[in-house]
Design a protein around this motif. Sequence first.
Motif, short mmCIF file in Angstrom:
data_model
loop_
_atom_site.label_atom_id
_atom_site.label_comp_id
_atom_site.label_asym_id
_atom_site.label_seq_id
_atom_site.Cartn_x
_atom_site.Cartn_y
_atom_site.Cartn_z
N GLU A 111 0.98 -1.24 0.09
CA GLU A 111 -0.01 -0.05 -0.07
C GLU A 111 0.75 1.22 0.07
OE1 GLU A 111 -3.38 2.13 2.88
OE2 GLU A 111 -2.53 0.13 3.46
N HIS A 112 1.91 1.31 0.70
CA HIS A 112 2.79 2.49 0.80
C HIS A 112 3.91 2.60 0.14
CE1 HIS A 112 0.35 4.15 4.32
NE2 HIS A 112 0.28 2.68 4.60
N VAL A 113 4.22 1.59 -1.06
CA VAL A 113 4.99 1.79 -2.12
C VAL A 113 4.66 2.66 -3.10
CG1 VAL A 113 6.44 0.50 -3.78
CG2 VAL A 113 6.23 -0.35 -1.48
N ARG A 114 5.11 3.78 -3.67
CA ARG A 114 4.96 4.62 -4.54
C ARG A 114 5.92 4.49 -5.78
NH1 ARG A 114 4.60 10.94 -3.37
NH2 ARG A 114 3.16 10.03 -1.90
N PRO A 115 5.63 3.71 -6.89
CA PRO A 115 6.50 3.79 -7.97
C PRO A 115 6.12 4.95 -8.97
CG PRO A 115 4.90 2.05 -8.52
CD PRO A 115 4.43 2.88 -6.93
N SER A 116 7.39 5.45 -9.43
CA SER A 116 7.33 6.65 -10.44
C SER A 116 8.69 6.66 -11.09
CB SER A 116 7.18 7.89 -9.64
OG SER A 116 6.89 8.89 -10.67
N SER A 117 8.53 7.23 -12.46
CA SER A 117 9.79 7.66 -13.34
C SER A 117 10.14 9.00 -13.02
CB SER A 117 9.61 7.36 -14.78
OG SER A 117 8.36 8.34 -15.15
N SER A 118 9.26 9.92 -12.48
CA SER A 118 9.82 11.24 -11.84
C SER A 118 10.02 11.31 -10.54
CB SER A 118 8.47 12.05 -12.48
OG SER A 118 8.92 13.39 -11.93
N LEU A 119 11.27 11.96 -10.14
CA LEU A 119 11.57 12.10 -8.90
C LEU A 119 10.52 13.08 -7.93
CD1 LEU A 119 13.83 11.36 -6.66
CD2 LEU A 119 15.31 13.40 -7.48
N SER A 120 10.31 13.94 -8.76
CA SER A 120 9.22 15.00 -8.31
C SER A 120 8.10 14.35 -7.74
CB SER A 120 8.75 16.15 -9.21
OG SER A 120 8.21 15.58 -10.42
N ASP A 121 7.43 13.27 -8.23
CA ASP A 121 6.38 12.40 -7.64
C ASP A 121 6.80 11.71 -6.38
OD1 ASP A 121 5.00 13.06 -9.95
OD2 ASP A 121 5.36 11.29 -10.97
N LEU A 122 7.91 11.55 -6.10
CA LEU A 122 8.39 10.92 -4.91
C LEU A 122 9.01 12.06 -3.77
CD1 LEU A 122 10.29 8.03 -6.51
CD2 LEU A 122 7.83 8.09 -5.97
N ALA A 123 8.85 13.06 -4.14
CA ALA A 123 9.38 14.19 -3.16
C ALA A 123 8.78 14.05 -1.77
CB ALA A 123 9.16 15.58 -3.82
N GLY A 124 9.67 14.41 -0.66
CA GLY A 124 8.99 14.38 0.48
C GLY A 124 9.11 12.70 1.20
N LEU A 125 9.10 11.76 0.56
CA LEU A 125 9.06 10.26 0.87
C LEU A 125 10.23 10.18 1.73
CD1 LEU A 125 7.74 8.28 -1.86
CD2 LEU A 125 6.62 9.17 0.08
N PRO A 126 10.29 9.34 2.94
CA PRO A 126 11.16 8.94 3.84
C PRO A 126 12.13 8.30 3.12
CG PRO A 126 9.35 8.00 4.63
CD PRO A 126 8.89 8.87 3.47
N VAL A 127 11.94 7.31 2.38
CA VAL A 127 13.03 6.51 1.58
C VAL A 127 12.60 6.34 -0.04
CG1 VAL A 127 13.80 4.05 1.52
CG2 VAL A 127 13.02 4.90 3.63
N THR A 128 13.79 6.53 -0.61
CA THR A 128 13.81 6.44 -2.20
C THR A 128 14.63 5.40 -2.70
OG1 THR A 128 12.69 8.62 -2.26
CG2 THR A 128 13.26 7.60 -4.26
N VAL A 129 14.25 4.46 -3.57
CA VAL A 129 15.19 3.28 -3.91
C VAL A 129 15.19 3.37 -5.44
CG1 VAL A 129 15.80 1.07 -3.51
CG2 VAL A 129 14.19 1.94 -1.95
N SER A 130 16.44 3.36 -5.88
CA SER A 130 16.56 2.95 -7.32
C SER A 130 18.08 2.49 -7.87
CB SER A 130 16.46 4.40 -8.26
OG SER A 130 16.30 4.17 -9.50
N THR A 131 18.04 2.39 -9.00
CA THR A 131 19.35 1.82 -9.29
C THR A 131 20.56 2.98 -9.57
OG1 THR A 131 18.87 2.11 -11.79
CG2 THR A 131 18.41 -0.02 -10.82
N ALA A 132 21.78 2.62 -9.37
CA ALA A 132 22.58 3.63 -9.74
C ALA A 132 22.65 4.46 -11.15
CB ALA A 132 24.13 2.87 -9.59
N ALA A 133 22.32 3.50 -12.15
CA ALA A 133 22.01 4.04 -13.30
C ALA A 133 21.01 5.24 -13.49
CB ALA A 133 21.95 3.05 -14.39
#
Length: 456
Positions: free
Chosen positions: A116-138
Amino acid sequence: MTTTTTQPNPAATAATAATAATAATAATEAILADVLDGGHRGVVVDSPPGAGKTTLVVSAAQRIAATGRRLMIVAQTNAQVDDLVDRLATAAPDLPIGRLHSSDPHPYDPVLDDHEHVRPSSSLSDLAGLPVTVSTAAKWAYVKSADLDERWPQAIVDEAYQMRSDALLAVGGLFERALFVGDPGQLDPFSVVGADQWAGLSYDPSTSAVTTLLAHNPDLPQHRLPVSWRLPASAAPLVSEAFYPYTPFRAGTGPDDRHLSFTTPPADTPADHAVDEAAASGWALLELPEAVTPRTDPEAIAAVADVVRRLLDREGETRSERGGPTPLTADRIAVGTAHRDQAAAVRAALATREVEGVTVDTANRLQGREYDVTVILHPLSGRPDATAFHLETGRLCVLTSRHRHACIVVSRAGIPALLDAHPSTEPVRLGAPVKFPDGWEANQAVLAHLARHTVR
């Protein structure tokens, strides 16, 4: 006739696990203390195979998030990112987590949609303010620090030894402090471009992120996880001695805690003898007559496929600290090779034997994965020489450290003589870090152990 084994001793199992857990907990608390309260910008953690890297990352992420610091997590592949997000969301279901992904179709594992609390997005602005953000180095490399209002206070770099230093340079401006976690015994970072012109320089882009980090910051705290929860007591001492002589570790289980047995009697074949030897001791070397062969040696490929077929035909069962008996199914068996054409040949041989569901892949792609039984084609089998590629320490380390119960090695005879006839000829460059042990030493240590478990 039935292959039988003694039952685990519950008291001994509990005592072994308690001792190992105490050592692992103490190491983890020391790491977290440095990460949360230390004054250094980086903390490095070396982890042997199956020591709980992901568990440490998940625990550290929860503790960091609890302090109110925003956290970015860097992994090396999309599969690693999805696994981390799934594990973290399972451990902390109320923690909002951003999964930054590419714009490709189906860019992440659909299992993340169940949280429920996982928010996927291709735009970092959509994830602004989240306590944890995960992605690849690339993917993180596309984020520019100049475009950020502020840098992340904390980062975790997972599988940091698989990350090239140029990839770290691309993301290093995004965070203030970082925890670097990885396995120094695995394969070096891969590069399709030659890097000889940078060899020996502290900013060599082809070296691992950790190597370059420590070259410029030698005073950073360095920790190690002391227990492998994957490798059995039959394997941990060998893997530790052969590949981690300066950072030794132990198994989290005792010699009587895991058992592999078969309900169907053996046939009088080399494959069956190898299977029985592996079930009894945790190791077996199925040795074919010495010969120089094509890379996809038909006899060696057939021998690998025969071993897998017999493992399934004989209806194996495993018992461990997790319980049991549990059937040894195809998805719990893996075949490891050095080259992709060898893996393709093994898949074809298994198909003719009507075997499905067994993982067959190269060492590079088996990194980080775990199985009950592995069957490997030795990288030097049938070769006329010992090249740097086939002698690479990490390749043999990965192949011999994926199993929970047993590892069966298939090889042509004559590898010790081959090693003696082809000492390392790689140039020694001033300033370049020397990797110990080298591939020659590691191969000799493994072969010396396998000599006691050889089926010819």
